[in-house]
Design a protein around this motif. Structure first.
Motif, PDB file in Angstrom:
ATOM      1  N   GLY A  70      14.096 109.069 -56.424  1.00 40.88           N
ATOM      2  CA  GLY A  70      13.872 107.630 -56.528  1.00 40.88           C
ATOM      3  C   GLY A  70      14.053 106.899 -55.219  1.00 40.88           C
ATOM      4  N   GLY A  71      13.754 107.578 -54.124  1.00 42.64           N
ATOM      5  CA  GLY A  71      13.980 106.996 -52.798  1.00 42.64           C
ATOM      6  C   GLY A  71      12.698 106.603 -52.099  1.00 42.64           C
ATOM      7  N   GLY A  72      12.726 106.735 -50.772  1.00 47.16           N
ATOM      8  CA  GLY A  72      11.582 106.339 -49.979  1.00 47.16           C
ATOM      9  C   GLY A  72      11.909 106.379 -48.508  1.00 47.16           C
ATOM     10  N   VAL A  73      11.278 105.486 -47.751  1.00 42.16           N
ATOM     11  CA  VAL A  73      11.398 105.459 -46.295  1.00 42.16           C
ATOM     12  C   VAL A  73      11.996 104.139 -45.843  1.00 42.16           C
ATOM     13  N   THR A  74      12.976 104.212 -44.968  1.00 46.24           N
ATOM     14  CA  THR A  74      13.570 103.024 -44.365  1.00 46.24           C
ATOM     15  C   THR A  74      13.362 103.078 -42.858  1.00 46.24           C
ATOM     16  N   VAL A  75      12.833 101.998 -42.304  1.00 49.82           N
ATOM     17  CA  VAL A  75      12.649 101.901 -40.854  1.00 49.82           C
ATOM     18  C   VAL A  75      13.757 101.011 -40.304  1.00 49.82           C
ATOM     19  N   THR A  76      14.520 101.549 -39.365  1.00 50.45           N
ATOM     20  CA  THR A  76      15.650 100.825 -38.794  1.00 50.45           C
ATOM     21  C   THR A  76      15.645 101.035 -37.292  1.00 50.45           C
ATOM     22  N   GLY A  77      16.788 100.884 -36.655  1.00 51.10           N
ATOM     23  CA  GLY A  77      16.805 101.045 -35.211  1.00 51.10           C
ATOM     24  C   GLY A  77      18.209 101.183 -34.682  1.00 51.10           C
ATOM     25  N   HIS A 100       8.149 104.233 -51.521  1.00 53.53           N
ATOM     26  CA  HIS A 100       8.876 102.973 -51.420  1.00 53.53           C
ATOM     27  C   HIS A 100       9.261 102.751 -49.963  1.00 53.53           C
ATOM     28  N   THR A 101       9.178 101.491 -49.506  1.00 53.90           N
ATOM     29  CA  THR A 101       9.450 101.190 -48.101  1.00 53.90           C
ATOM     30  C   THR A 101      10.521 100.125 -47.966  1.00 53.90           C
ATOM     31  N   ALA A 102      11.336 100.274 -46.933  1.00 55.43           N
ATOM     32  CA  ALA A 102      12.356  99.276 -46.606  1.00 55.43           C
ATOM     33  C   ALA A 102      12.414  99.114 -45.102  1.00 55.43           C
ATOM     34  N   VAL A 103      12.738  97.909 -44.659  1.00 55.36           N
ATOM     35  CA  VAL A 103      12.929  97.624 -43.240  1.00 55.36           C
ATOM     36  C   VAL A 103      14.323  97.040 -43.058  1.00 55.36           C
ATOM     37  N   ASP A 104      15.091  97.648 -42.174  1.00 54.23           N
ATOM     38  CA  ASP A 104      16.444  97.196 -41.849  1.00 54.23           C
ATOM     39  C   ASP A 104      16.367  96.421 -40.547  1.00 54.23           C
ATOM     40  N   THR A 105      16.676  95.132 -40.582  1.00 56.52           N
ATOM     41  CA  THR A 105      16.482  94.264 -39.428  1.00 56.52           C
ATOM     42  C   THR A 105      17.582  93.215 -39.335  1.00 56.52           C
ATOM     43  N   LEU A 125      16.260  94.868 -45.721  1.00 57.43           N
ATOM     44  CA  LEU A 125      17.704  94.967 -45.523  1.00 57.43           C
ATOM     45  C   LEU A 125      18.018  94.048 -44.350  1.00 57.43           C
ATOM     46  N   LEU A 126      18.555  92.878 -44.656  1.00 57.70           N
ATOM     47  CA  LEU A 126      18.732  91.844 -43.647  1.00 57.70           C
ATOM     48  C   LEU A 126      20.189  91.772 -43.210  1.00 57.70           C
ATOM     49  N   ASP A 127      20.425  92.102 -41.947  1.00 55.71           N
ATOM     50  CA  ASP A 127      21.782  92.091 -41.394  1.00 55.71           C
ATOM     51  C   ASP A 127      22.114  90.697 -40.882  1.00 55.71           C
ATOM     52  N   ILE A 128      23.018  90.017 -41.565  1.00 53.70           N
ATOM     53  CA  ILE A 128      23.505  88.726 -41.071  1.00 53.70           C
ATOM     54  C   ILE A 128      24.865  88.996 -40.441  1.00 53.70           C
ATOM     55  N   LYS A 129      24.892  88.951 -39.126  1.00 56.63           N
ATOM     56  CA  LYS A 129      26.052  89.441 -38.365  1.00 56.63           C
ATOM     57  C   LYS A 129      27.264  88.527 -38.473  1.00 56.63           C
ATOM     58  N   ALA A 130      27.037  87.257 -38.592  1.00 56.27           N
ATOM     59  CA  ALA A 130      28.103  86.258 -38.730  1.00 56.27           C
ATOM     60  C   ALA A 130      27.432  84.971 -39.181  1.00 56.27           C
ATOM     61  N   PHE A 131      28.217  84.051 -39.732  1.00 61.65           N
ATOM     62  CA  PHE A 131      27.618  82.797 -40.195  1.00 61.65           C
ATOM     63  C   PHE A 131      28.023  81.612 -39.342  1.00 61.65           C
ATOM     64  N   ASP A 132      29.075  81.744 -38.564  1.00 55.33           N
ATOM     65  CA  ASP A 132      29.447  80.708 -37.605  1.00 55.33           C
ATOM     66  C   ASP A 132      28.585  80.886 -36.353  1.00 55.33           C
TER      67      ASP A 132
END
Length: 242
Positions: A70-77, A100-105, A125-132
């Protein structure tokens, strides 16, 4: 034939998307996050050139397993949106073959993700590093605004989102800032979950091999109590966390 600069690939199960994932690490990143575990992916020059066909041949070796799991491919860096043409071409091929596709950014380069790239992406997959704002600048060297604008755009387009938030003591553990992020995320209808990821030092050896000081070498990893407190702040806003 689209070509890109890639660092490596691996198989994983967990926060890289649903099921078992073929995770492709692209080279190059505009940010310099102090806690980065992959400093070896920062520079395009350190990657090797590869075609979409080459990557797809590697993916095909695991296709049956990925599908059964039940997986797929994730493109990250690195940062996949630094190479939008290659990322788009690869995602298109994956979708054409039923994966299935995912992008980690980080979303910092969200403006480079055009409608075609997003059309071939099932999950962001959205990386929010900090909110301040000031903390984000000190932690990453970049600006927070593009990421928040990208998140808002993804929500407007109805794209599925998993938020990733690295919990770093002394940096991203301010509960008032966490409350602000929780409120922002709660307003995005397409966010399915927030992954609160405890800071770790697994990349220390990479810094040593590259001769680069690891900025957070003396920063402790968060304990279970702090991690629980942060997750609870999201729960209070009705946001699912892991």
């Amino acid at each position: 034939m689209a070509t890109g600069r890639i660092h490596s690939w691996d198989l994983s199960t967990g926060v890289d998307g649903p099921g078992t994932r073929f995770v492709l690490f692209l080279s190059g990143c505009p940010l310099r996050c102090l806690y980065c575990a992959n400093p070896d992916t920062w520079h395009m020059r350190d990657g090797r050139q590869a075609t979409v066909d080459e990557v797809m041949r590697e993916i095909d070796k695991y296709r049956d397993f990925l599908t059964a799991a039940g997986g797929g491919v994730t493109v990250t860096g690195g940062e996949p949106l630094l190479q939008p043409a290659f990322t788009t071409a690869l995602l298109r091929r994956c979708k054409e073959t039923g994966l299935h596709t995912a992008v980690d950014t980080s979303g910092f380069l969200g403006a480079r993700a055009d409608d075609e790239l997003l059309a071939h992406t099932d999950l962001l997959l959205l990386d929010i590093k900090a909110f301040d704002i000031a903390t984000y600048r000190r932690l990453t060297g970049g600006d927070l605004a593009p990421t928040l604008a990208f998140a808002t755009r993804l929500n407007r387009l109805g794209k599925r989102i998993w938020i990733r938030y690295v919990l770093v003591p002394g940096w991203t553990d301010d509960l008032e800032a966490v409350d602000g992020l929780a409120g922002f995320v709660a307003g995005l209808e397409t966010v399915e979950r927030v992954d609160v990821l405890p800071f770790h030092k697994l990349g220390t050896a990479k810094y040593e091999a590259l001769g680069i000081p690891f900025p957070l070498k003396d920063t402790p990893t968060p304990d279970a109590q702090l991690t629980g407190q942060v997750r609870e702040r999201f729960h209070q806003r009705g946001v699912v966390t892991y």
